[in-house]
Design a protein around this motif. Structure first.
Motif, short mmCIF file in Angstrom:
data_model
loop_
_atom_site.label_atom_id
_atom_site.label_comp_id
_atom_site.label_asym_id
_atom_site.label_seq_id
_atom_site.Cartn_x
_atom_site.Cartn_y
_atom_site.Cartn_z
N LEU A 223 -14.88 -2.60 0.45
CA LEU A 223 -14.86 -2.73 1.31
C LEU A 223 -14.96 -3.22 2.71
N ARG B 220 -4.19 -5.19 6.58
CA ARG B 220 -3.91 -4.40 5.41
C ARG B 220 -3.88 -4.97 4.19
N VAL C 52 -6.95 4.53 3.42
CA VAL C 52 -7.00 3.87 2.58
C VAL C 52 -8.05 3.34 1.34
N PRO D 248 -2.20 3.31 6.05
CA PRO D 248 -1.57 1.74 6.23
C PRO D 248 -1.45 1.63 7.62
N LEU E 233 0.69 -1.34 -0.33
CA LEU E 233 0.06 0.40 -0.22
C LEU E 233 0.84 1.13 -0.11
N ASN F 134 -5.61 4.50 -1.84
CA ASN F 134 -5.23 3.39 -2.39
C ASN F 134 -6.18 2.18 -3.11
N LEU G 114 -3.16 0.36 10.97
CA LEU G 114 -3.85 -1.15 10.30
C LEU G 114 -3.09 -1.81 11.02
N VAL H 125 -7.19 -4.07 2.73
CA VAL H 125 -6.81 -3.43 2.15
C VAL H 125 -6.28 -3.41 0.56
N ARG I 13 -12.20 4.15 5.47
CA ARG I 13 -11.54 5.13 4.79
C ARG I 13 -10.54 5.63 4.63
#
Length: 250
Positions: A123, A146, A97, A138, A91, A100, A141, A149, A134
């Motif tokens: 998601l 991750r 998020v 990263p 990411l 990405n 998380l 995502v 959202r």
């Protein structure tokens, strides 16, 4: 039998140093199949995977998608239409998020509302509440989050083909098992053609419709879990299967 989507025909790969990492490999991946490539480090499995999106090119032989050689495709366009999940998620650290996951749709010129709706849908699909996640970065998380995502990002432009390079390899055992379970559920719902690399025997037997065993750049056997368990074609495969747990892989 579903039609072939991906094919490797007589592919070898030799680096400038003279090291040969693939040796005359032939295989096909059919539509909506999950093929798992397994082998020890240096077996050539990741090199083979990366040939499907043009990140690596063969020294000889041909790699095709729907019978069209990868070498004639525009590499940037190809990578925007083939989902790719890396082991470390990959990411962009300074993007949220939402940014990405929406990267490829952004590059494809999707309208903002369409991108936002797609991010929310994906998601939800990977069990991350959009309202909670959202706007996170990263670093905020867990490793499992991750990877979720990263999987959502790989699906963002709804590609027909998804490549996964040890997507659960860096996770703890509990998280890994949970994401494997969710992967099986997503696989059933999404009907994608997928190729996954792993070094974990149980993961290969659990997630693959078929499993391809590589050693020293050679394809030793390709078949279903029962094929490998009941009729291993090489002593190396017998040894490999000794490392599995004794769960039900039928």
């Amino acid at each position: 039998m579903n039609p072939s989507v991906l094919s490797i025909r007589g592919v070898s790969k030799e680096f400038i140093s003279g090291v040969r990492v693939l040796d005359r490999v032939d295989l096909e991946v059919v539509e909506e199949e999950t093929l798992v490539l397994i082998g020890e480090s240096g077996s050539g499995k990741t090199t083979l995977l990366r040939m499907f999106n043009g990140l690596t090119h063969p020294s000889s032989g041909e790699v095709c998608i729907h019978d069209e050689p990868v070498r004639v495709k525009d590499p940037i366009d190809l990578r925007r239409h083939v989902g790719y999940v890396q082991q470390d998620a990959g990411l962009l650290p300074h993007w949220t998020v939402e940014e990405n996951v929406g990267l490829v749709p952004l590059l494809l010129g999707w309208e903002p509302e369409r991108r936002t709706n797609q991010v929310q849908t994906l998601l939800d699909l990977v069990h991350l509440d959009p309202e909670r996640f959202r706007a996170r970065y990263p670093i905020e998380l867990s490793s499992g989050q991750r990877q979720r995502v990263a999987f959502a990002r790989a699906l963002a432009a709804d590609p027909a083909i998804v490549l996964l390079d040890e997507p659960f390899g860096a996770l703890d055992a509990i998280t890994r098992h949970e994401l494997q379970r969710q992967f099986l559920s997503l696989k059933e719902r999404l009907k994608k053609t997928m190729v996954m690399v792993t070094h974990d025997v149980d993961e290969a037997l659990r997630l693959g419709d078929r499993i391809a065993v590589l050693k020293d750049g050679r394809l030793l056997q390709i078949g279903t879990a029962p094929d490998l368990l009941n009729a291993p074609a090489h002593d190396y495969i017998v040894q490999l299967l000794r490392h599995r747990s004794h769960g039900d892989h039928s």
